[in-house]
Design a protein around this motif. Structure first.
Motif, PDB file in Angstrom:
ATOM      1  N   TYR A 116      -0.160  51.599  56.588  1.00 35.37           N
ATOM      2  CA  TYR A 116      -0.861  52.754  57.157  1.00 35.37           C
ATOM      3  C   TYR A 116      -1.656  53.472  56.074  1.00 35.37           C
ATOM      4  CZ  TYR A 116       2.837  51.772  60.482  1.00 35.37           C
ATOM      5  OH  TYR A 116       3.679  51.133  61.347  1.00 35.37           O
ATOM      6  N   LEU A 117      -2.892  53.854  56.408  1.00 27.20           N
ATOM      7  CA  LEU A 117      -3.666  54.710  55.503  1.00 27.20           C
ATOM      8  C   LEU A 117      -3.292  56.145  55.854  1.00 27.20           C
ATOM      9  CD1 LEU A 117      -6.032  54.697  53.327  1.00 27.20           C
ATOM     10  CD2 LEU A 117      -7.424  55.553  55.204  1.00 27.20           C
ATOM     11  N   MET A 118      -2.838  56.891  54.844  1.00 27.24           N
ATOM     12  CA  MET A 118      -2.351  58.250  55.043  1.00 27.24           C
ATOM     13  C   MET A 118      -3.332  59.270  54.463  1.00 27.24           C
ATOM     14  SD  MET A 118       0.428  57.353  56.497  1.00 27.24           S
ATOM     15  CE  MET A 118       1.266  58.934  56.653  1.00 27.24           C
ATOM     16  N   HIS A 119      -3.467  60.397  55.173  1.00 31.02           N
ATOM     17  CA  HIS A 119      -4.262  61.533  54.694  1.00 31.02           C
ATOM     18  C   HIS A 119      -3.369  62.763  54.805  1.00 31.02           C
ATOM     19  CE1 HIS A 119      -7.629  64.631  55.692  1.00 31.02           C
ATOM     20  NE2 HIS A 119      -7.222  64.752  54.452  1.00 31.02           N
ATOM     21  N   ASN A 120      -2.926  63.257  53.662  1.00 33.51           N
ATOM     22  CA  ASN A 120      -2.017  64.416  53.614  1.00 33.51           C
ATOM     23  C   ASN A 120      -0.829  64.251  54.572  1.00 33.51           C
ATOM     24  OD1 ASN A 120      -3.722  65.579  51.780  1.00 33.51           O
ATOM     25  ND2 ASN A 120      -4.641  67.006  53.218  1.00 33.51           N
ATOM     26  N   GLY A 121      -0.282  63.065  54.669  1.00 35.29           N
ATOM     27  CA  GLY A 121       0.902  62.861  55.496  1.00 35.29           C
ATOM     28  C   GLY A 121       0.616  62.413  56.918  1.00 35.29           C
ATOM     29  N   ASN A 122      -0.636  62.377  57.321  1.00 31.34           N
ATOM     30  CA  ASN A 122      -0.993  61.930  58.669  1.00 31.34           C
ATOM     31  C   ASN A 122      -1.583  60.528  58.605  1.00 31.34           C
ATOM     32  OD1 ASN A 122      -0.368  64.498  59.900  1.00 31.34           O
ATOM     33  ND2 ASN A 122      -2.269  65.256  58.986  1.00 31.34           N
ATOM     34  N   THR A 123      -1.228  59.696  59.591  1.00 31.33           N
ATOM     35  CA  THR A 123      -1.754  58.335  59.636  1.00 31.33           C
ATOM     36  C   THR A 123      -3.195  58.343  60.122  1.00 31.33           C
ATOM     37  OG1 THR A 123       0.439  57.462  60.122  1.00 31.33           O
ATOM     38  CG2 THR A 123      -1.433  56.037  60.618  1.00 31.33           C
ATOM     39  N   VAL A 124      -4.089  57.743  59.350  1.00 31.51           N
ATOM     40  CA  VAL A 124      -5.506  57.637  59.719  1.00 31.51           C
ATOM     41  C   VAL A 124      -5.752  56.322  60.448  1.00 31.51           C
ATOM     42  CG1 VAL A 124      -7.868  57.504  58.847  1.00 31.51           C
ATOM     43  CG2 VAL A 124      -6.216  59.040  57.763  1.00 31.51           C
ATOM     44  N   PHE A 125      -5.296  55.225  59.861  1.00 29.64           N
ATOM     45  CA  PHE A 125      -5.415  53.924  60.505  1.00 29.64           C
ATOM     46  C   PHE A 125      -4.228  53.057  60.160  1.00 29.64           C
ATOM     47  CE2 PHE A 125      -8.375  52.596  56.831  1.00 29.64           C
ATOM     48  CZ  PHE A 125      -7.437  51.776  56.208  1.00 29.64           C
ATOM     49  N   SER A 126      -4.061  51.997  60.928  1.00 28.27           N
ATOM     50  CA  SER A 126      -2.960  51.064  60.709  1.00 28.27           C
ATOM     51  C   SER A 126      -3.514  49.675  60.469  1.00 28.27           C
ATOM     52  CB  SER A 126      -2.052  51.019  61.942  1.00 28.27           C
ATOM     53  OG  SER A 126      -1.602  52.304  62.281  1.00 28.27           O
ATOM     54  N   LEU A 127      -2.736  48.891  59.736  1.00 27.62           N
ATOM     55  CA  LEU A 127      -3.043  47.474  59.581  1.00 27.62           C
ATOM     56  C   LEU A 127      -1.812  46.703  60.008  1.00 27.62           C
ATOM     57  CD1 LEU A 127      -4.305  48.934  56.700  1.00 27.62           C
ATOM     58  CD2 LEU A 127      -5.370  46.706  56.746  1.00 27.62           C
ATOM     59  N   TYR A 128      -2.047  45.606  60.695  1.00 28.50           N
ATOM     60  CA  TYR A 128      -0.950  44.770  61.157  1.00 28.50           C
ATOM     61  C   TYR A 128      -1.325  43.332  60.882  1.00 28.50           C
ATOM     62  CZ  TYR A 128       2.293  42.415  64.312  1.00 28.50           C
ATOM     63  OH  TYR A 128       3.253  41.605  64.839  1.00 28.50           O
ATOM     64  N   SER A 129      -0.347  42.594  60.406  1.00 34.64           N
ATOM     65  CA  SER A 129      -0.583  41.186  60.112  1.00 34.64           C
ATOM     66  C   SER A 129       0.625  40.400  60.593  1.00 34.64           C
ATOM     67  CB  SER A 129      -0.781  41.022  58.603  1.00 34.64           C
ATOM     68  OG  SER A 129      -1.211  39.735  58.297  1.00 34.64           O
ATOM     69  N   TYR A 130       0.390  39.337  61.366  1.00 34.95           N
ATOM     70  CA  TYR A 130       1.504  38.519  61.856  1.00 34.95           C
ATOM     71  C   TYR A 130       1.179  37.040  61.720  1.00 34.95           C
ATOM     72  CZ  TYR A 130       4.858  36.145  64.728  1.00 34.95           C
ATOM     73  OH  TYR A 130       5.831  35.281  65.137  1.00 34.95           O
ATOM     74  N   GLU A 131       2.139  36.321  61.212  1.00 32.86           N
ATOM     75  CA  GLU A 131       2.057  34.858  61.139  1.00 32.86           C
ATOM     76  C   GLU A 131       3.465  34.377  60.827  1.00 32.86           C
ATOM     77  OE1 GLU A 131       1.275  31.643  61.781  1.00 32.86           O
ATOM     78  OE2 GLU A 131      -0.793  32.251  61.417  1.00 32.86           O
ATOM     79  N   SER A 132       3.818  33.194  61.307  1.00 30.75           N
ATOM     80  CA  SER A 132       5.181  32.698  61.084  1.00 30.75           C
ATOM     81  C   SER A 132       5.473  32.573  59.584  1.00 30.75           C
ATOM     82  CB  SER A 132       5.367  31.351  61.784  1.00 30.75           C
ATOM     83  OG  SER A 132       4.392  30.436  61.332  1.00 30.75           O
ATOM     84  N   LYS A 133       6.762  32.637  59.255  1.00 29.81           N
ATOM     85  CA  LYS A 133       7.171  32.556  57.846  1.00 29.81           C
ATOM     86  C   LYS A 133       6.637  31.278  57.213  1.00 29.81           C
ATOM     87  CE  LYS A 133      11.274  35.446  57.934  1.00 29.81           C
ATOM     88  NZ  LYS A 133      12.724  35.535  57.653  1.00 29.81           N
ATOM     89  N   GLY A 134       6.312  31.378  55.946  1.00 28.73           N
ATOM     90  CA  GLY A 134       5.771  30.231  55.230  1.00 28.73           C
ATOM     91  C   GLY A 134       4.257  30.156  55.292  1.00 28.73           C
ATOM     92  N   LYS A 135       3.657  31.024  56.130  1.00 23.02           N
ATOM     93  CA  LYS A 135       2.199  31.023  56.252  1.00 23.02           C
ATOM     94  C   LYS A 135       1.638  32.393  55.858  1.00 23.02           C
ATOM     95  CE  LYS A 135       1.787  27.484  59.818  1.00 23.02           C
ATOM     96  NZ  LYS A 135       1.299  27.190  61.162  1.00 23.02           N
ATOM     97  N   ALA A 136       0.421  32.358  55.371  1.00 24.21           N
ATOM     98  CA  ALA A 136      -0.249  33.594  54.971  1.00 24.21           C
ATOM     99  C   ALA A 136      -1.082  34.133  56.130  1.00 24.21           C
ATOM    100  CB  ALA A 136      -1.145  33.342  53.763  1.00 24.21           C
ATOM    101  N   ASP A 137      -1.363  35.427  56.101  1.00 24.33           N
ATOM    102  CA  ASP A 137      -2.262  36.042  57.072  1.00 24.33           C
ATOM    103  C   ASP A 137      -2.863  37.268  56.396  1.00 24.33           C
ATOM    104  OD1 ASP A 137      -3.424  36.163  59.715  1.00 24.33           O
ATOM    105  OD2 ASP A 137      -2.235  37.969  60.032  1.00 24.33           O
ATOM    106  N   THR A 138      -4.092  37.584  56.758  1.00 20.50           N
ATOM    107  CA  THR A 138      -4.751  38.729  56.135  1.00 20.50           C
ATOM    108  C   THR A 138      -5.166  39.741  57.191  1.00 20.50           C
ATOM    109  OG1 THR A 138      -6.903  37.648  56.235  1.00 20.50           O
ATOM    110  CG2 THR A 138      -5.645  37.377  54.198  1.00 20.50           C
ATOM    111  N   SER A 139      -5.363  40.961  56.728  1.00 19.52           N
ATOM    112  CA  SER A 139      -5.794  42.036  57.609  1.00 19.52           C
ATOM    113  C   SER A 139      -6.562  43.045  56.766  1.00 19.52           C
ATOM    114  CB  SER A 139      -4.567  42.701  58.248  1.00 19.52           C
ATOM    115  OG  SER A 139      -4.959  43.725  59.137  1.00 19.52           O
ATOM    116  N   GLY A 140      -7.484  43.760  57.407  1.00 17.16           N
ATOM    117  CA  GLY A 140      -8.251  44.757  56.673  1.00 17.16           C
ATOM    118  C   GLY A 140      -8.677  45.886  57.591  1.00 17.16           C
ATOM    119  N   ASN A 141      -9.007  47.025  56.994  1.00 13.80           N
ATOM    120  CA  ASN A 141      -9.487  48.163  57.763  1.00 13.80           C
ATOM    121  C   ASN A 141     -10.205  49.108  56.808  1.00 13.80           C
ATOM    122  OD1 ASN A 141      -9.933  49.816  59.973  1.00 13.80           O
ATOM    123  ND2 ASN A 141      -7.821  49.696  60.682  1.00 13.80           N
ATOM    124  N   SER A 142     -11.070  49.946  57.350  1.00 11.17           N
ATOM    125  CA  SER A 142     -11.827  50.907  56.538  1.00 11.17           C
ATOM    126  C   SER A 142     -11.873  52.244  57.253  1.00 11.17           C
ATOM    127  CB  SER A 142     -13.265  50.415  56.313  1.00 11.17           C
ATOM    128  OG  SER A 142     -13.266  49.187  55.636  1.00 11.17           O
TER     129      SER A 142
END
Length: 181
Positions: A116-142
């Motif tokens: 989570y991107l935080m601004h003074n304790g409040n969540t601005v945006f979230s990132l979530y990444s899911y993939e089975s174990k043993g595999k990589a996954d990427t996520s991004g946000n601005s």
């Protein structure tokens, strides 16, 4: 006896061959100073040092401290030193509009990651990444945020773990777009 009269002048002869070039003459006296030219147009104002704000941090080692602020192992850019390397928090030096971006790669040992991107304790945006174990996954946000001087922005790890190595797949960056009054 007496000398005779002078004879008539003969016809004009042909032009002779051109002579060799003479030596260069001395330099003439210096001329008077010319008039001042017209004044140029006013240039754009430069960016004063207090408004030069930019940082970029990356993760060279894995990070798995759940429910805590993300600490980055390496800071490539920290113009103005407003990104705290020890806490992973950015402190706004002036009221303004700022841009932040975060890209992450989940660690292979976990299935999912929340950040989570935080601004003074409040969540601005979230990132979530899911993939089975043993595999990589990427996520991004601005985000583009209007911050007051002294506001803090940071990334909070939810659950999961982030991949970190010398290739630095997980990066956090931000900079001041412009100051606001």
């Amino acid at each position: 006896g007496n000398h005779g009269n002078n004879g008539n002048n003969g016809a004009t002869g042909q032009e002779g061959a051109k002579g060799e070039k003479g030596d260069k003459g001395d330099m003439g006296p210096r001329g008077e100073r010319g008039h001042h030219g017209p004044k140029g147009e006013k240039g754009y104002p430069g960016i004063p040092p207090e408004l030069q704000v930019a940082f970029m941090a990356s993760m060279a080692t894995h990070f798995s401290n759940q429910n805590s602020g993300i600490i980055f192992s390496s800071v490539e850019t920290n113009v103005g030193n407003f990104f705290d390397v020890m806490t992973g928090r950015f402190g706004a030096p002036v009221n303004g509009v700022y841009f932040f971006t975060f890209n992450m790669m989940k660690h292979e040992d976990v299935e999912e990651v929340y950040v989570y991107l935080m601004h003074n304790g409040n969540t601005v945006f979230s990132l979530y990444s899911y993939e089975s174990k043993g595999k990589a996954d990427t996520s991004g946000n601005s985000a583009i945020l209007k911050l007051a001087k002294g506001d803090e922005v940071w990334l909070r790890m939810g659950n999961g773990a982030l991949h970190g190595d010398h290739q630095r797949f997980s990066t956090f960056a931000g900079f001041l777009l412009f100051e606001t009054k």
